[in-house]
Design a protein around this motif. Sequence first.
Motif, short mmCIF file in Angstrom:
data_model
loop_
_atom_site.label_atom_id
_atom_site.label_comp_id
_atom_site.label_asym_id
_atom_site.label_seq_id
_atom_site.Cartn_x
_atom_site.Cartn_y
_atom_site.Cartn_z
N SER A 115 0.84 -1.20 0.00
CA SER A 115 0.00 0.00 0.00
C SER A 115 0.87 1.25 0.00
O SER A 115 2.04 1.21 0.40
CB SER A 115 -0.92 0.03 1.22
OG SER A 115 -0.17 0.33 2.38
N GLY A 116 0.27 2.34 -0.44
CA GLY A 116 0.98 3.61 -0.44
C GLY A 116 1.37 4.03 0.97
O GLY A 116 2.42 4.64 1.18
N THR A 117 0.52 3.69 1.93
CA THR A 117 0.83 4.00 3.33
C THR A 117 2.14 3.34 3.76
O THR A 117 3.03 3.99 4.33
CB THR A 117 -0.31 3.53 4.24
OG1 THR A 117 -1.47 4.33 3.97
CG2 THR A 117 0.04 3.65 5.72
N TYR A 143 -1.09 14.37 1.47
CA TYR A 143 -1.38 13.12 2.18
C TYR A 143 -0.33 12.10 1.78
O TYR A 143 -0.02 11.95 0.60
CB TYR A 143 -2.77 12.62 1.78
CG TYR A 143 -3.17 11.30 2.42
CD1 TYR A 143 -3.35 11.20 3.80
CD2 TYR A 143 -3.38 10.16 1.64
CE1 TYR A 143 -3.74 9.99 4.38
CE2 TYR A 143 -3.77 8.96 2.22
CZ TYR A 143 -3.95 8.87 3.59
OH TYR A 143 -4.33 7.68 4.17
N HIS A 144 0.21 11.43 2.78
CA HIS A 144 1.24 10.42 2.49
C HIS A 144 0.88 9.09 3.13
O HIS A 144 1.76 8.33 3.51
CB HIS A 144 2.60 10.92 2.97
CG HIS A 144 2.96 12.27 2.44
ND1 HIS A 144 3.21 12.50 1.11
CD2 HIS A 144 3.08 13.48 3.05
CE1 HIS A 144 3.48 13.79 0.92
NE2 HIS A 144 3.40 14.40 2.09
N GLY A 145 -0.41 8.80 3.25
CA GLY A 145 -0.84 7.59 3.92
C GLY A 145 -1.05 7.87 5.40
O GLY A 145 -0.82 8.99 5.86
N GLU A 205 3.97 15.86 -2.21
CA GLU A 205 3.25 15.49 -3.43
C GLU A 205 3.59 16.59 -4.45
O GLU A 205 3.15 17.73 -4.28
CB GLU A 205 1.74 15.51 -3.19
CG GLU A 205 1.16 14.34 -2.43
CD GLU A 205 -0.36 14.45 -2.37
OE1 GLU A 205 -1.04 14.19 -3.39
OE2 GLU A 205 -0.88 14.83 -1.31
N ASN A 210 -4.37 15.45 -3.06
CA ASN A 210 -5.19 15.24 -1.86
C ASN A 210 -5.67 16.56 -1.27
O ASN A 210 -6.23 16.59 -0.18
CB ASN A 210 -4.43 14.39 -0.85
CG ASN A 210 -4.30 12.94 -1.32
OD1 ASN A 210 -5.26 12.19 -1.25
ND2 ASN A 210 -3.14 12.56 -1.81
N ASP A 238 6.37 11.98 -3.15
CA ASP A 238 5.27 11.04 -3.02
C ASP A 238 4.49 11.05 -4.33
O ASP A 238 3.68 11.94 -4.58
CB ASP A 238 4.37 11.38 -1.83
CG ASP A 238 3.28 10.33 -1.63
OD1 ASP A 238 3.07 9.52 -2.55
OD2 ASP A 238 2.66 10.33 -0.56
N VAL A 240 2.56 8.48 -5.28
CA VAL A 240 1.55 7.41 -5.22
C VAL A 240 0.40 7.73 -6.19
O VAL A 240 -0.09 6.86 -6.90
CB VAL A 240 1.03 7.22 -3.78
CG1 VAL A 240 -0.16 6.26 -3.75
CG2 VAL A 240 2.14 6.69 -2.88
N MET A 241 0.02 9.01 -6.22
CA MET A 241 -1.07 9.38 -7.11
C MET A 241 -0.57 9.79 -8.50
O MET A 241 -1.15 9.42 -9.52
CB MET A 241 -1.87 10.54 -6.50
CG MET A 241 -3.19 10.78 -7.19
SD MET A 241 -4.09 12.11 -6.43
CE MET A 241 -4.88 11.31 -5.06
N LYS A 271 -0.93 3.01 -6.31
CA LYS A 271 -2.06 3.22 -7.23
C LYS A 271 -1.81 2.63 -8.63
O LYS A 271 -1.89 1.43 -8.78
CB LYS A 271 -2.47 4.69 -7.21
CG LYS A 271 -2.97 5.06 -5.79
CD LYS A 271 -3.68 6.37 -5.64
CE LYS A 271 -4.32 6.45 -4.26
NZ LYS A 271 -3.87 7.51 -3.41
C1 LIG Z 1 -3.40 7.29 -1.92
C2 LIG Z 1 -2.17 7.97 -1.45
C3 LIG Z 1 -1.36 7.44 -0.44
C4 LIG Z 1 -1.77 6.24 0.37
O1 LIG Z 1 -1.85 5.08 -0.40
P1 LIG Z 1 -2.72 3.85 0.17
O2 LIG Z 1 -2.48 2.77 -0.84
O3 LIG Z 1 -4.13 4.32 0.24
O4 LIG Z 1 -2.18 3.51 1.52
C5 LIG Z 1 -0.17 8.07 -0.15
N1 LIG Z 1 0.21 9.17 -0.81
C6 LIG Z 1 -0.54 9.73 -1.78
C7 LIG Z 1 -0.05 10.93 -2.49
C8 LIG Z 1 -1.77 9.16 -2.12
O5 LIG Z 1 -2.53 9.75 -3.05
#
Ligand SMILES: *Cc1c(COP(=O)(O)O)cnc(C)c1O
Length: 432
Positions: A115-117, A143-145, A205, A210, A238, A240-241, A271
């Motif tokens: 997971s991103g978290t 947001y970073h999880g 980010e 977020n 970060d 993730v998105m 993601k």
């Molecule tokens: C979604 C997200 C996370 C967390 O990822 P999860 O898979 O939901 O734990 C972390 N950082 C960013 C920028 C995100 O958009």
Amino acid sequence: MTDRNADLFERAKALIPGGVNSPVRAFRAVGGTPRFVQRAQGAHFWDANGKRHIDYIGSWGPMILGHGHPAVLDAVQKAATDGFSFGAPTEREVELAEAIVDLVPSIEMVRLVSSGTEAGMSTIRLARGATGRKKIIKFEGCYHGHADALLVKAGSGLATFGNPTSAGVPPEVVQHTLVLEYNNVAQLDAAFAEHGADIACLIIEPIAGNMNFVRASVPFMTRCRELCTQHGALLAFDEVMTGFRVALGGAQSVYAKLIPGFEPDMTVMGKVIGGGMPLAAFGGKRAVMEQLAPLGPVYQAGTLSGNPVATACGLATLAEIRKPGFFDALSARTRSLVDGLQAEARKAGVPFSADSEGGMFGFFLLPELPQHYQAVMKTDGAVFNKLFHGLLDRGVYIAPALYEAGFVSAAHSAQDIEETLAAAAQVFGALR
Ligand SMILES: *Cc1c(COP(=O)(O)O)cnc(C)c1O
């Protein structure tokens, strides 16, 4: 007529806190009943009442090819036949690592997680372990999880340490997390002037998704890079998105075009990389990554990390988005949505601003694009809720909160965009 969404929500609420397994799904910001998804195909999903929706969430980003892409489905089905999980290494983990290192030049080594978290939390631990420092910088609205040290909001004064945003996080756990305003160069300078020698990493980010959609300005990003280099802190992106979403090389490839030689030190991914399966990753320079167990002293592990079905899904997804022209087409489709919304809002006299990069977009019921979280939150929530429900009634599903970005997939057709704009025109008309 019975409302199966409402019935399911009642059953869910009796057993699952708030009826959902992740809070924003509960529609608490906008009110009303969450749609329970029965199935999805391409750019659409059908809810428990059998109603079709054009999906602009795409599982909050992963579904860049749309739902049920045949090549991905095939890869996942084959992988599942060969075994769900082994707790021993597999070839596809190596292939996925090769693909990531190939597509993202700043990454020399990578570790897969679920997971991103986990990826964000592990990045912070690694940065602290590698630098021998405690403090980290994050920005309000990013947001970073949900790792403890990252559930934090700004303290009372400039360059003071943060306060927990969740119960269950003792203040001691966030005492080393400094929270600054996004795009504020003066605050950044002040924070490094005071704490520079103690900062392990700055996590950001690069295009924040977020707090809706807010780009880091070029001067701000340039300064982040300069200060991290000057003070020996790691710059952690970060993505993730944004990774494999705003461009094939992620947001860092967008900034590398604007800032010559630009690279982050560490990258957090999730993601899209899993194509809808639980898969995430973090990576960076070899010297830093070699601090991870079993090579180095920084512990990190996972029973399902590099899961064989998830890696098959991720690899098949990356294979599609690497095809020539993929991002040009996706960007153009996304841009047509954003430009169309802007035009309809203007016609209706609704204050509006919007932006997009690749397959990610954001729009605001504000006359100008906001530059940081406090500015985003000036949006009139009641008007946003009317817009949200107006679109939802017309089968257009956007994020149920004004501080979330939106996503277009390769499966969204020109007709999907047209239908969306027709619905938006009606809703904007009624907002006045
Ligand atoms: C979604 C997200 C996370 C967390 O990822 P999860 O898979 O939901 O734990 C972390 N950082 C960013 C920028 C995100 O958009």
